[in-house]
Design a protein around this motif. Structure first.
Motif, PDB file in Angstrom:
ATOM      1  N   LEU A  45      -5.247  51.514  41.963  1.00 46.21           N
ATOM      2  CA  LEU A  45      -5.439  50.834  40.689  1.00 46.21           C
ATOM      3  C   LEU A  45      -4.401  49.733  40.513  1.00 46.21           C
ATOM      4  O   LEU A  45      -4.741  48.596  40.192  1.00 46.21           O
ATOM      5  CB  LEU A  45      -5.356  51.845  39.546  1.00 46.21           C
ATOM      6  N   LYS A  46      -3.124  50.049  40.714  1.00 44.85           N
ATOM      7  CA  LYS A  46      -2.056  49.088  40.476  1.00 44.85           C
ATOM      8  C   LYS A  46      -2.047  48.001  41.549  1.00 44.85           C
ATOM      9  O   LYS A  46      -2.310  48.256  42.726  1.00 44.85           O
ATOM     10  CB  LYS A  46      -0.697  49.785  40.437  1.00 44.85           C
ATOM     11  N   ARG A  47      -1.711  46.798  41.120  1.00 48.72           N
ATOM     12  CA  ARG A  47      -1.707  45.655  42.016  1.00 48.72           C
ATOM     13  C   ARG A  47      -0.645  45.808  43.090  1.00 48.72           C
ATOM     14  O   ARG A  47       0.458  46.283  42.854  1.00 48.72           O
ATOM     15  CB  ARG A  47      -1.440  44.380  41.199  1.00 48.72           C
ATOM     16  N   LYS A  48      -0.985  45.368  44.288  1.00 49.25           N
ATOM     17  CA  LYS A  48      -0.069  45.429  45.430  1.00 49.25           C
ATOM     18  C   LYS A  48       0.939  44.297  45.350  1.00 49.25           C
ATOM     19  O   LYS A  48       0.808  43.394  44.518  1.00 49.25           O
ATOM     20  CB  LYS A  48      -0.869  45.341  46.728  1.00 49.25           C
ATOM     21  N   PRO A  49       1.976  44.305  46.211  1.00 46.82           N
ATOM     22  CA  PRO A  49       2.969  43.234  46.189  1.00 46.82           C
ATOM     23  C   PRO A  49       2.326  41.862  46.320  1.00 46.82           C
ATOM     24  O   PRO A  49       1.265  41.704  46.920  1.00 46.82           O
ATOM     25  CB  PRO A  49       3.853  43.548  47.409  1.00 46.82           C
ATOM     26  N   ARG A  50       2.999  40.874  45.781  1.00 49.11           N
ATOM     27  CA  ARG A  50       2.466  39.527  45.741  1.00 49.11           C
ATOM     28  C   ARG A  50       2.268  38.945  47.133  1.00 49.11           C
ATOM     29  O   ARG A  50       2.973  39.282  48.069  1.00 49.11           O
ATOM     30  CB  ARG A  50       3.407  38.634  44.926  1.00 49.11           C
ATOM     31  N   ARG A  51       1.331  38.020  47.227  1.00 44.91           N
ATOM     32  CA  ARG A  51       0.997  37.398  48.502  1.00 44.91           C
ATOM     33  C   ARG A  51       1.970  36.264  48.811  1.00 44.91           C
ATOM     34  O   ARG A  51       2.118  35.322  48.050  1.00 44.91           O
ATOM     35  CB  ARG A  51      -0.427  36.833  48.417  1.00 44.91           C
ATOM     36  N   ASP A  52       2.627  36.360  49.948  1.00 41.49           N
ATOM     37  CA  ASP A  52       3.518  35.293  50.388  1.00 41.49           C
ATOM     38  C   ASP A  52       2.683  34.198  51.051  1.00 41.49           C
ATOM     39  O   ASP A  52       1.803  34.485  51.848  1.00 41.49           O
ATOM     40  CB  ASP A  52       4.534  35.802  51.417  1.00 41.49           C
ATOM     41  N   ILE A  53       2.999  32.931  50.760  1.00 43.48           N
ATOM     42  CA  ILE A  53       2.288  31.854  51.438  1.00 43.48           C
ATOM     43  C   ILE A  53       3.255  30.934  52.179  1.00 43.48           C
ATOM     44  O   ILE A  53       2.890  29.864  52.612  1.00 43.48           O
ATOM     45  CB  ILE A  53       1.422  31.040  50.472  1.00 43.48           C
ATOM     46  N   SER A  54       4.501  31.356  52.320  1.00 48.41           N
ATOM     47  CA  SER A  54       5.445  30.618  53.136  1.00 48.41           C
ATOM     48  C   SER A  54       6.429  31.600  53.752  1.00 48.41           C
ATOM     49  O   SER A  54       6.491  32.759  53.364  1.00 48.41           O
ATOM     50  CB  SER A  54       6.195  29.567  52.303  1.00 48.41           C
TER      51      SER A  54
END
Length: 307
Positions: free
Chosen positions: A70-79
């Protein structure tokens, strides 16, 4: 036992964060009726589920299917955070020069950001035309930006007008002189005292990667590389977002999605190969270049977003 349906999952997630249907609709940019239809089960799905899940702090897959966490996973790195380097004081944090006629309390921000190891400040941003900047200052800012873009691209006479027209109204400003909120610091910004986040209201941007209506985490400590999404701060304390292409010494090149679309729609091969997809900007008017390190499909809890 409550049935595991989209309608029930949405209602559960919304009530847990204390949002009304109308408030969630305003944050996501849909009508209250759209949220009502999803929770009533009369609508089987929505193209806005990713934005809805971000606003509620839950995983989009869970909201849509009931599977996974349910809870959001760690943020997506783009660099690559390993490329981050300390750069000392940042010019844009010091405000306008005292002799600058536009300095009327609209610096970003007028005081330095206070470092906190666990959180970073987030600022809500708007297109300059829609901002609360005083009318006279807004007109002068727009003129300065327009002249800067035109002069930077004057060596491309066939496209200078199109480049200027598609770029000048894509500059954003901070909608206040203090952070709108403080949010958890992602791992790739650990130790970066001047890191911050922005949330852009509206959809105008020349960037091929859309970070609008999302939280974009900004690293001022990374040297931009080809392909990075960057925030370019102009001397007027406004900024533009796009993909970084090159640094030629006196100029930088940014990918302009409007110019890219122009070339893709061009049927004449000779014209196609002569077209440009780049907005060039002279570095003499640039205050700072910061890299977008990651994006979270969410929104800060700020009343400015509901305007």
């Amino acid at each position: 036992m409550i049935e595991n349906t989209l309608a029930n999952r949405l209602k559960k997630a919304r009530e847990e964060v204390g949002f009304s249907q109308s408030k969630l609709a305003r944050i996501v940019g849909v009508t209250p009726q759209a949220i009502q239809a999803l929770e009533a089960g009369t609508s089987a799905g929505s193209k806005h589920l990713a934005a809805i899940s971000g606003a509620l702090g839950v995983e989009a897959v869970w909201l849509a299917t009931g599977e996974g966490d349910l809870k959001r996973k760690p943020r997506r790195d783009i660099s690559d955070p390993s490329e981050a380097q300390p750069v000392g004081n940042l010019h844009f944090l010091m405000g306008f020069d005292k002799e600058d006629p536009l300095d009327d309390g609209w610096s970003f921000p007028p005081t330095r950001i206070v470092f906190n190891a666990d959180t970073i400040p987030i600022f809500v941003c708007q297109i300059v035309d829609d901002s609360r900047i005083p009318k006279k200052a807004k007109e002068e800012i727009t003129k300065k930006i327009t002249d800067w873009i035109y002069k930077s691209n004057v060596d491309d006479p066939d496209f200078v007008e199109r480049i200027t027209d598609t770029t000048r109204d894509k500059f954003f400003s901070i909608s206040g002189d203090v952070p709108d909120d403080y949010i958890p610091r992602p791992h790739y910004l650990k130790g970066q005292g001047e890191a911050y986040a922005i949330y852009i209201i509206g959809n105008k941007t020349i960037s091929p990667v859309n970070i609008n209506k999302s939280i974009a985490f900004i690293s001022p400590h990374k040297n931009p590389q080809h392909g990075d999404i960057v925030v370019i701060w102009h001397k007027t304390n406004t900024f533009i977002v796009s993909k970084f292409l090159y640094d030629s010494g006196d100029y930088i090149g940014l990918e302009n999605q409007y110019l890219v679309n122009d070339s893709l729609n061009e049927e004449d091969p000779d014209k196609y190969f002569s077209m440009t997809d780049t907005t060039v900007l002279s570095k003499d008017q640039i205050r700072s270049v910061h890299c977008v390190g990651g994006v979270e499909f969410s929104a800060p809890r700020s009343p400015k977003i509901q305007q």
